[in-house]
Design a protein around this motif. Structure first.
Motif, PDB file in Angstrom:
ATOM      1  N   ASN A   1      -8.857  -8.049   4.213  1.00 23.23           N
ATOM      2  CA  ASN A   1      -8.437  -6.979   3.228  1.00 23.23           C
ATOM      3  C   ASN A   1      -9.009  -5.500   3.503  1.00 23.23           C
ATOM      4  O   ASN A   1      -8.054  -4.423   3.437  1.00 23.23           O
TER       5      ASN A   1
ATOM      6  N   ILE B   1      -6.345  -2.379   4.410  1.00 25.49           N
ATOM      7  CA  ILE B   1      -6.713  -0.992   3.863  1.00 25.49           C
ATOM      8  C   ILE B   1      -6.533   0.040   4.725  1.00 25.49           C
ATOM      9  O   ILE B   1      -6.012   0.933   5.024  1.00 25.49           O
TER      10      ILE B   1
ATOM     11  N   THR C   1      -3.470   0.623   6.643  1.00 20.60           N
ATOM     12  CA  THR C   1      -2.705   1.494   5.999  1.00 20.60           C
ATOM     13  C   THR C   1      -3.001   2.770   5.733  1.00 20.60           C
ATOM     14  O   THR C   1      -2.044   3.504   5.831  1.00 20.60           O
TER      15      THR C   1
ATOM     16  N   LEU D   1       1.101  -4.246   3.330  1.00 21.98           N
ATOM     17  CA  LEU D   1       0.651  -2.888   2.357  1.00 21.98           C
ATOM     18  C   LEU D   1       1.579  -1.710   2.780  1.00 21.98           C
ATOM     19  O   LEU D   1       2.253  -1.394   1.915  1.00 21.98           O
TER      20      LEU D   1
ATOM     21  N   LEU E   1       4.451  -0.004   0.651  1.00 23.87           N
ATOM     22  CA  LEU E   1       4.363   1.588  -0.380  1.00 23.87           C
ATOM     23  C   LEU E   1       5.843   2.445   0.378  1.00 23.87           C
ATOM     24  O   LEU E   1       6.162   3.006  -0.408  1.00 23.87           O
TER      25      LEU E   1
ATOM     26  N   MET F   1      -0.409   4.257  -7.023  1.00 24.09           N
ATOM     27  CA  MET F   1      -0.431   2.815  -6.045  1.00 24.09           C
ATOM     28  C   MET F   1      -0.826   3.073  -4.828  1.00 24.09           C
ATOM     29  O   MET F   1      -1.666   2.422  -4.267  1.00 24.09           O
ATOM     30  N   THR F   2      -0.217   4.483  -4.194  1.00 24.94           N
ATOM     31  CA  THR F   2      -0.783   4.469  -2.924  1.00 24.94           C
ATOM     32  C   THR F   2      -2.318   4.718  -2.701  1.00 24.94           C
ATOM     33  O   THR F   2      -3.083   4.545  -1.945  1.00 24.94           O
TER      34      THR F   2
ATOM     35  N   SER G   1      -4.205   1.592  -3.179  1.00 21.82           N
ATOM     36  CA  SER G   1      -4.008   0.769  -2.073  1.00 21.82           C
ATOM     37  C   SER G   1      -4.865   1.186  -0.901  1.00 21.82           C
ATOM     38  O   SER G   1      -5.438   0.296  -0.237  1.00 21.82           O
TER      39      SER G   1
END
Length: 199
Positions: free
Chosen positions: A23, A27, A30, A100, A104, A144-145, A148
């Protein structure tokens, strides 16, 4: 710890640690991809600023130009963004080429397409609700961006856009595009600049 004879607790701990590391990597990849694409992000912020300011000026000065005319620039922005995205994702090692990042990008694309369809076909029916709907959908994508990639300025910018979405119901319709101009600054341009400077 012997890897061949793990207790159930050790197995769960190993699984949780693996998920947490995966995760974190996702992240970071991204966020790195969005930072590398921050030129595109800022381009959209300045494009939105320019288009909505032009639309506001057209309305206020009662110019004989349709307010949809400046919005045609969004099409050029979309084409440029798509070309840039395709060029960067051809390389499989690209940070943008992960679940991810793709999610997006897809949400942003769906947002743009739906706004275009609403504007062209349903703008008159939506009336004073048109700008608030755009801003609320836009705010969701920004929030959300920000969540995230765990970047607070984007999250705060999205919240600010969401709050700005309710102002058009309280003011004269002639100022609705000015609210979008303000939203482009607080929700896109400022967070985009901070994202570029983020270490």
């Amino acid at each position: 710890m012997d890897k061949t004879n793990l207790t159930p607790e050790e197995s769960l701990l190993l699984i949780a640690k693996t998920i947490e590391e995966t995760n974190k990597i996702t992240i970071e990849e991204t966020k790195k991809g969005i930072k590398e694409g921050s030129v595109i992000y800022l381009m959209w912020g300045f494009l939105m600023f320019f288009v909505t300011l032009c639309q506001f000026i057209i309305i206020r000065l009662e110019l004989n130009i349709g307010t949809g005319f400046p919005a045609l620039l969004y099409t050029l922005g979309a084409i440029y963004t798509f070309i840039d995205y395709r060029k960067k994702t051809k390389n499989n090692d690209s940070p943008k080429n992960n679940l991810l990042g793709n999610l997006l990008f897809t949400l942003g694309t769906l947002f743009g397409v739906n706004i275009m369809i609403m504007g062209i076909f349903f703008g008159p029916q939506l009336g004073v609700a048109f700008i608030p709907i755009i801003l609320i959908l836009f705010a969701f994508w920004i929030i959300m961006t920000g969540v995230s990639i765990r970047f607070k300025p984007l999250f705060i910018g999205g919240i600010a856009i969401n709050l700005l979405a309710f102002i058009p119901f309280l003011i004269d319709w002639q100022y609705h595009f000015l609210i979008m101009t303000i939203a482009s600054v607080v929700g896109v341009i400022i967070p985009g600049i901070l994202l570029r400077k983020d270490k």
